[in-house]
Design a protein around this motif. Sequence first.
Motif, short mmCIF file in Angstrom:
data_model
loop_
_atom_site.label_atom_id
_atom_site.label_comp_id
_atom_site.label_asym_id
_atom_site.label_seq_id
_atom_site.Cartn_x
_atom_site.Cartn_y
_atom_site.Cartn_z
N PHE A 87 -3.02 53.38 56.11
CA PHE A 87 -3.12 52.26 57.04
C PHE A 87 -3.53 51.04 56.24
N VAL A 88 -2.75 49.99 56.35
CA VAL A 88 -3.00 48.77 55.58
C VAL A 88 -3.34 47.66 56.57
N SER A 89 -4.57 47.19 56.52
CA SER A 89 -4.99 46.06 57.35
C SER A 89 -4.68 44.79 56.59
N ILE A 90 -4.08 43.82 57.29
CA ILE A 90 -3.75 42.57 56.60
C ILE A 90 -4.33 41.38 57.36
N LYS A 91 -4.68 40.35 56.61
CA LYS A 91 -5.08 39.08 57.21
C LYS A 91 -4.53 37.97 56.35
N PRO A 92 -4.17 36.86 56.98
CA PRO A 92 -3.53 35.77 56.23
C PRO A 92 -4.48 35.14 55.23
N ASN A 93 -3.93 34.74 54.08
CA ASN A 93 -4.71 33.98 53.10
C ASN A 93 -4.93 32.56 53.60
N ASP A 94 -3.97 32.04 54.35
CA ASP A 94 -4.05 30.68 54.90
C ASP A 94 -3.99 30.79 56.42
N THR A 95 -5.15 30.62 57.07
CA THR A 95 -5.20 30.78 58.53
C THR A 95 -4.44 29.69 59.27
N ALA A 96 -4.11 28.61 58.60
CA ALA A 96 -3.34 27.54 59.23
C ALA A 96 -1.83 27.82 59.18
N ALA A 97 -1.42 28.79 58.39
CA ALA A 97 0.01 29.13 58.26
C ALA A 97 0.50 29.81 59.53
N PRO A 98 1.80 29.76 59.78
CA PRO A 98 2.35 30.44 60.97
C PRO A 98 2.05 31.94 60.93
N GLU A 120 -11.22 41.26 62.51
CA GLU A 120 -11.12 40.44 61.31
C GLU A 120 -9.69 40.37 60.78
N GLU A 121 -8.99 41.50 60.81
CA GLU A 121 -7.60 41.52 60.36
C GLU A 121 -6.66 41.12 61.49
N SER A 122 -5.45 40.71 61.13
CA SER A 122 -4.46 40.31 62.12
C SER A 122 -3.56 41.47 62.53
N TYR A 123 -3.23 42.33 61.56
CA TYR A 123 -2.32 43.44 61.80
C TYR A 123 -2.80 44.66 61.03
N ILE A 124 -2.44 45.83 61.56
CA ILE A 124 -2.62 47.08 60.83
C ILE A 124 -1.24 47.70 60.70
N LEU A 125 -0.88 48.04 59.47
CA LEU A 125 0.42 48.63 59.17
C LEU A 125 0.23 50.11 58.88
N LYS A 126 1.11 50.94 59.41
CA LYS A 126 1.14 52.36 59.03
C LYS A 126 2.27 52.49 58.04
N VAL A 127 1.94 52.99 56.84
CA VAL A 127 2.95 53.10 55.78
C VAL A 127 3.05 54.53 55.29
N ARG A 143 1.57 41.82 49.96
CA ARG A 143 0.80 40.60 49.66
C ARG A 143 1.71 39.43 49.32
N ALA A 144 2.72 39.68 48.51
CA ALA A 144 3.63 38.61 48.08
C ALA A 144 4.54 38.15 49.22
N SER A 145 5.05 39.08 50.00
CA SER A 145 6.00 38.73 51.06
C SER A 145 5.35 37.95 52.20
N ALA A 146 4.12 38.30 52.56
CA ALA A 146 3.49 37.71 53.74
C ALA A 146 2.32 36.79 53.43
N ASN A 147 1.97 36.62 52.16
CA ASN A 147 0.83 35.79 51.76
C ASN A 147 -0.43 36.22 52.51
N VAL A 148 -0.77 37.51 52.34
CA VAL A 148 -1.92 38.10 53.03
C VAL A 148 -2.80 38.84 52.04
N SER A 149 -4.03 39.10 52.49
CA SER A 149 -4.89 40.01 51.75
C SER A 149 -4.83 41.36 52.48
N THR A 150 -5.12 42.42 51.76
CA THR A 150 -5.00 43.76 52.34
C THR A 150 -6.28 44.56 52.18
N ARG A 151 -6.46 45.49 53.09
CA ARG A 151 -7.51 46.50 53.01
C ARG A 151 -6.85 47.81 53.39
#
Length: 178
Positions: A87-98, A120-127, A143-151
Motif C-alpha cells: 500500500f503506497v500512500s501519496i501526498k502532493p509535493n505542491d499542495t497548490a497543484a491540481p 495527511e495523505e491524499s490517496y492510498i494505492l494498492k500495488v 513520484r516522478a509521474s505525479a509529483n508526490v511523496s510516498t509512504r
Amino acid sequence: MESCRDHFRTRRGFGGTTVAGVEEIDRRIVTLLAKDGRMSFTDLAKETGLSVSAVHQRVRRLEKRGVIHGYRALVNYDEIGLPLTAFVSIKPNDTAAPDDAPERLGHLSAIEACHSVAGEESYILKVRVASPLALEELLQQIRASANVSTRTTVVLSTPYDYRSPGTDADVEDGDAER
C-alpha cells in the motif's frame, strides 16, 4: 416525526424491507454473487427461494441499476509472478497543484487500486509487483509521474481478502468465508 433518512432506510416495497434502496432479497443475491460470481441462476433460486426467472430478472435489474457493475476472476498473484503487495500512500509535493494524481498514475499497470482518503495523505494505492526491486522502481515512477511523496507499507500476509458484503446473520449461520 420520521426523518427522510429513516423513511428511506425502512420503507417497505414489493419483495420486502429495503435498506439503502436495496430489498433484502436483492441484498442476498448480491451477497451470493459476491462470494461466487459464477453462481448459476438455478443455484441462486435455490438459495433465495425464488423462481429462476425471478432471480434472472432481479440480477438484470441490479446490473442495470449499477448495484452489480461487473464480474471478475479472483487471481492467485503468487502464481502469475506478482507475489509482493504493498500500500503506497501519496501526498502532493505542491499542495497548490491540481489534484490529478489518479490521472497521472493511470498508465502504471502495477497499481491495482487507487483510493481517495481523508488524512495527511491524499490517496492510498494498492500495488502488486514481482520483487522489492520492482517496488522500488514503481515508487520512483509514482513520484516522478505525479509529483508526490510516498509512504509505503509492504503486506506480509493476507489472512482474508475479497470478502462479500454479508450480513451478521451470514456469520451467525456459519456462512462466513474462511
